[in-house]
Design a protein around this motif. Sequence first.
Motif, PDB file in Angstrom:
ATOM      1  N   GLU A 109       0.830  -1.203   0.000  1.00 48.44           N
ATOM      2  CA  GLU A 109       0.000   0.000   0.000  1.00 48.44           C
ATOM      3  C   GLU A 109       0.868   1.257   0.000  1.00 48.44           C
ATOM      4  OE1 GLU A 109      -4.003  -0.357   2.082  1.00 48.44           O
ATOM      5  OE2 GLU A 109      -2.735  -1.663   3.307  1.00 48.44           O
ATOM      6  N   GLU A 110       0.435   2.246  -0.768  1.00 43.06           N
ATOM      7  CA  GLU A 110       1.238   3.446  -0.969  1.00 43.06           C
ATOM      8  C   GLU A 110       1.574   4.151   0.335  1.00 43.06           C
ATOM      9  OE1 GLU A 110       0.386   6.177  -4.358  1.00 43.06           O
ATOM     10  OE2 GLU A 110      -0.054   7.610  -2.746  1.00 43.06           O
ATOM     11  N   ASP A 111       0.593   4.329   1.203  1.00 42.63           N
ATOM     12  CA  ASP A 111       0.858   5.087   2.436  1.00 42.63           C
ATOM     13  C   ASP A 111       1.863   4.374   3.331  1.00 42.63           C
ATOM     14  OD1 ASP A 111      -0.952   3.054   3.048  1.00 42.63           O
ATOM     15  OD2 ASP A 111      -1.949   4.209   4.616  1.00 42.63           O
ATOM     16  N   GLN A 112       1.840   3.032   3.312  1.00 46.22           N
ATOM     17  CA  GLN A 112       2.803   2.282   4.101  1.00 46.22           C
ATOM     18  C   GLN A 112       4.202   2.354   3.483  1.00 46.22           C
ATOM     19  OE1 GLN A 112       1.422  -1.681   4.947  1.00 46.22           O
ATOM     20  NE2 GLN A 112      -0.202  -0.941   6.301  1.00 46.22           N
ATOM     21  N   LYS A 113       4.264   2.410   2.158  1.00 43.54           N
ATOM     22  CA  LYS A 113       5.562   2.583   1.507  1.00 43.54           C
ATOM     23  C   LYS A 113       6.169   3.940   1.856  1.00 43.54           C
ATOM     24  CE  LYS A 113       5.264  -0.495  -2.495  1.00 43.54           C
ATOM     25  NZ  LYS A 113       5.490  -0.615  -3.954  1.00 43.54           N
ATOM     26  N   VAL A 114       5.331   4.963   1.856  1.00 44.73           N
ATOM     27  CA  VAL A 114       5.815   6.294   2.219  1.00 44.73           C
ATOM     28  C   VAL A 114       6.313   6.298   3.662  1.00 44.73           C
ATOM     29  CG1 VAL A 114       5.113   8.695   2.629  1.00 44.73           C
ATOM     30  CG2 VAL A 114       4.402   7.530   0.537  1.00 44.73           C
ATOM     31  N   ARG A 115       5.555   5.668   4.540  1.00 43.93           N
ATOM     32  CA  ARG A 115       5.965   5.592   5.958  1.00 43.93           C
ATOM     33  C   ARG A 115       7.306   4.865   6.093  1.00 43.93           C
ATOM     34  NH1 ARG A 115       3.535   5.657  11.163  1.00 43.93           N
ATOM     35  NH2 ARG A 115       1.567   6.250  10.209  1.00 43.93           N
ATOM     36  N   LEU A 116       7.484   3.779   5.340  1.00 47.34           N
ATOM     37  CA  LEU A 116       8.740   3.029   5.390  1.00 47.34           C
ATOM     38  C   LEU A 116       9.911   3.904   4.946  1.00 47.34           C
ATOM     39  CD1 LEU A 116      10.232   0.281   5.752  1.00 47.34           C
ATOM     40  CD2 LEU A 116       9.869  -0.064   3.289  1.00 47.34           C
ATOM     41  N   ALA A 117       9.728   4.645   3.836  1.00 43.87           N
ATOM     42  CA  ALA A 117      10.794   5.523   3.353  1.00 43.87           C
ATOM     43  C   ALA A 117      11.147   6.573   4.396  1.00 43.87           C
ATOM     44  CB  ALA A 117      10.360   6.179   2.045  1.00 43.87           C
ATOM     45  N   ILE A 118      10.136   7.150   5.023  1.00 41.94           N
ATOM     46  CA  ILE A 118      10.376   8.171   6.061  1.00 41.94           C
ATOM     47  C   ILE A 118      11.192   7.592   7.204  1.00 41.94           C
ATOM     48  CG2 ILE A 118       9.254   9.602   7.817  1.00 41.94           C
ATOM     49  CD1 ILE A 118       6.892   9.915   5.830  1.00 41.94           C
ATOM     50  N   GLU A 119      10.841   6.380   7.631  1.00 43.77           N
ATOM     51  CA  GLU A 119      11.533   5.759   8.767  1.00 43.77           C
ATOM     52  C   GLU A 119      12.951   5.342   8.405  1.00 43.77           C
ATOM     53  OE1 GLU A 119      10.464   5.679  11.859  1.00 43.77           O
ATOM     54  OE2 GLU A 119       8.702   6.779  11.150  1.00 43.77           O
ATOM     55  N   ARG A 120      13.133   4.706   7.254  1.00 47.57           N
ATOM     56  CA  ARG A 120      14.468   4.208   6.896  1.00 47.57           C
ATOM     57  C   ARG A 120      15.435   5.354   6.594  1.00 47.57           C
ATOM     58  NH1 ARG A 120      12.601   0.620   9.006  1.00 47.57           N
ATOM     59  NH2 ARG A 120      12.461  -1.584   8.391  1.00 47.57           N
ATOM     60  N   LEU A 121      14.927   6.459   6.044  1.00 47.94           N
ATOM     61  CA  LEU A 121      15.780   7.605   5.738  1.00 47.94           C
ATOM     62  C   LEU A 121      15.908   8.562   6.922  1.00 47.94           C
ATOM     63  CD1 LEU A 121      14.417   8.398   2.153  1.00 47.94           C
ATOM     64  CD2 LEU A 121      16.580   7.265   2.702  1.00 47.94           C
ATOM     65  N   GLY A 122      15.141   8.315   7.966  1.00 47.64           N
ATOM     66  CA  GLY A 122      15.197   9.171   9.152  1.00 47.64           C
ATOM     67  C   GLY A 122      14.752  10.588   8.869  1.00 47.64           C
ATOM     68  N   LEU A 123      13.680  10.732   8.101  1.00 41.89           N
ATOM     69  CA  LEU A 123      13.246  12.060   7.672  1.00 41.89           C
ATOM     70  C   LEU A 123      12.565  12.866   8.775  1.00 41.89           C
ATOM     71  CD1 LEU A 123      11.953  11.283   4.067  1.00 41.89           C
ATOM     72  CD2 LEU A 123      14.091  12.379   4.730  1.00 41.89           C
ATOM     73  N   ASN A 124      12.289  12.225   9.908  1.00 41.53           N
ATOM     74  CA  ASN A 124      11.717  12.955  11.045  1.00 41.53           C
ATOM     75  C   ASN A 124      12.780  13.384  12.050  1.00 41.53           C
ATOM     76  OD1 ASN A 124       8.896  12.985  10.472  1.00 41.53           O
ATOM     77  ND2 ASN A 124       8.789  10.801  10.971  1.00 41.53           N
ATOM     78  N   SER A 125      14.034  13.281  11.689  1.00 47.97           N
ATOM     79  CA  SER A 125      15.111  13.458  12.667  1.00 47.97           C
ATOM     80  C   SER A 125      15.263  14.884  13.171  1.00 47.97           C
ATOM     81  CB  SER A 125      16.440  12.982  12.073  1.00 47.97           C
ATOM     82  OG  SER A 125      16.740  13.705  10.894  1.00 47.97           O
ATOM     83  N   VAL A 126      15.052  15.876  12.310  1.00 43.08           N
ATOM     84  CA  VAL A 126      15.226  17.263  12.758  1.00 43.08           C
ATOM     85  C   VAL A 126      13.928  18.061  12.718  1.00 43.08           C
ATOM     86  CG1 VAL A 126      17.671  17.371  12.175  1.00 43.08           C
ATOM     87  CG2 VAL A 126      15.978  17.963  10.440  1.00 43.08           C
ATOM     88  N   ALA A 127      12.937  17.558  12.010  1.00 49.69           N
ATOM     89  CA  ALA A 127      11.608  18.184  11.950  1.00 49.69           C
ATOM     90  C   ALA A 127      10.624  17.130  11.478  1.00 49.69           C
ATOM     91  CB  ALA A 127      11.606  19.380  10.992  1.00 49.69           C
ATOM     92  N   VAL A 128       9.370  17.322  11.821  1.00 50.47           N
ATOM     93  CA  VAL A 128       8.344  16.354  11.415  1.00 50.47           C
ATOM     94  C   VAL A 128       8.164  16.398   9.898  1.00 50.47           C
ATOM     95  CG1 VAL A 128       5.910  15.724  11.582  1.00 50.47           C
ATOM     96  CG2 VAL A 128       7.152  16.491  13.615  1.00 50.47           C
TER      97      VAL A 128
END
Length: 538
Positions: free
Chosen positions: A295-314
Amino acid sequence: MKKIVECVPNFSEGRDEAVINAIAHAIRETKGCTLLDVDPGKSTHRTVYTFVGDPDSVIEGAVAAARVAKEKIDMRVHKGEHPRFGAMDVCPFIPVANITMEECADIAKQFAKKASEELNIPFFLYEEAAEHDYRRKLPDVRKGEYEALEERLKDPRWKPDFGPSEFVPTWGITATGARMFLIAYNVNILGTSNQAHRIALNLREAGRGDDDPGRLKEVKGMGWFVDEYNMAQVTVNLNNYNTTPIHVLFEAVKEEAKALNIAVAGSEIVGIVPLESLIMAADYYIEKENLFIYEEDQKVRLAIERLGLNSVAVFNPQDKIIEYIVAEPPEEPLANLTVRGFIEEIAARTSAPGGGSASAAMAAVGTGLGSMVAKLTQGVRKFEAVDSHMRKNIPTLHELTKQLIPMIDADTSAFNEYMEGLRMPRATEAEKTARTAKMQAGLKTAINIPLGTMRLGDKAWDALCEVARYGNPASKSDTQVGARALETGIWGAYQNVLINIKDIHDEDYKIKILEEANAMEKRSREKCAEVLAILDQI
């Protein structure tokens, strides 16, 4: 699917808020355009605007912005740190979704033609729209900047591609073209700015010079320290994320950091990104880690987590992904009804919705039930032996269900073109010919919609057979109903093809369509029987 183009015009004005706001207003008020960002710079005396829309809208938005700039910017008095040679200095068009680079190059040419004719201003074509190799790179096109432009335009080699050949002192000239989406991306390093810069030099395409190039193509970068984060960063521009995707850069930084015995602490995307770039990252990690995510939304969530895109801002996908920012609710009045409401609409004293919409709905129910059974089987411990079969078929059934739902509404508008033709005048032979052509085209549209339903449903049978063979036995009746619903949906769509094709005059088209439709209808009966036979053995 909707075509989305990004336009990033740069204007030679970064200090006068009234001018900056007037240009922004012109873009914002253009129908079909969404203004995403306005980035003025006082020292550069330059403002960068970012907006998106469909091809026609972005052309209109760019012209509207140029119209304001022509009135309010005078290059004769402009000075700034950034290289420039025009009031609207550059105006690139960038493919975002469902559109090619070639189409964007054509959009740039359409824009230049329209703006030059209306405003009497000149244009050079650059990057992918360039018609001369020596005009492809912006630094070459802009060499000498505004101050050298008057003399340069006297050289036949530098005749503008559009607009007047003479120097326009108040305007200068504009470079317009097409290029890939540029992603501004930073990877956080728990180290020093020197270490971050060392990594950047190892990775960026230019490396340390001609004799020592970096590892990654289409990457510009450097290292710095960000006091507010208390971290160093490898800061890069990914000029072509298809050549060097986000995840490739991130993993390469991790490798380089490991060699220096320093840690990577996530990353950040500056500005906005195309959805595709994050899906590419997700697919990489799904394959690498043998994950099952479809599912697309879960793929986006996975990319965010693996790339650490929440590390300095949401990282909020709704604010950062272009397609989500400009998304509009689909016009699906029937599909958005309640089940009761949909059935009541069918039962009403109107010809639409009718059998075609009902057939699409039944086909969607059929694939949906197959998808449900597969999902109820996958991940259950006692069905681990068949997990690979479910992983293979869930995405197919899930996606086909999503694609069949819009066909419910598509069928109700299938006859619009035919009805338009029916209402056309027929007093003269020319009018009769035009009317007949319109009605024939309308009939083909009315055929292609149910034929599309058949094609989608036909793709589901192999997956449904596997679900019947390996799925949770407790869901046997669900799979049975799914098979019957899918067969009925395909049969109903087939009847809609037959009733409309009898009035088609093009015999070759008729033969070709009937051959395909007959084969799919026959296969649906055979495959439904196969599914039911498999289930009878349980």
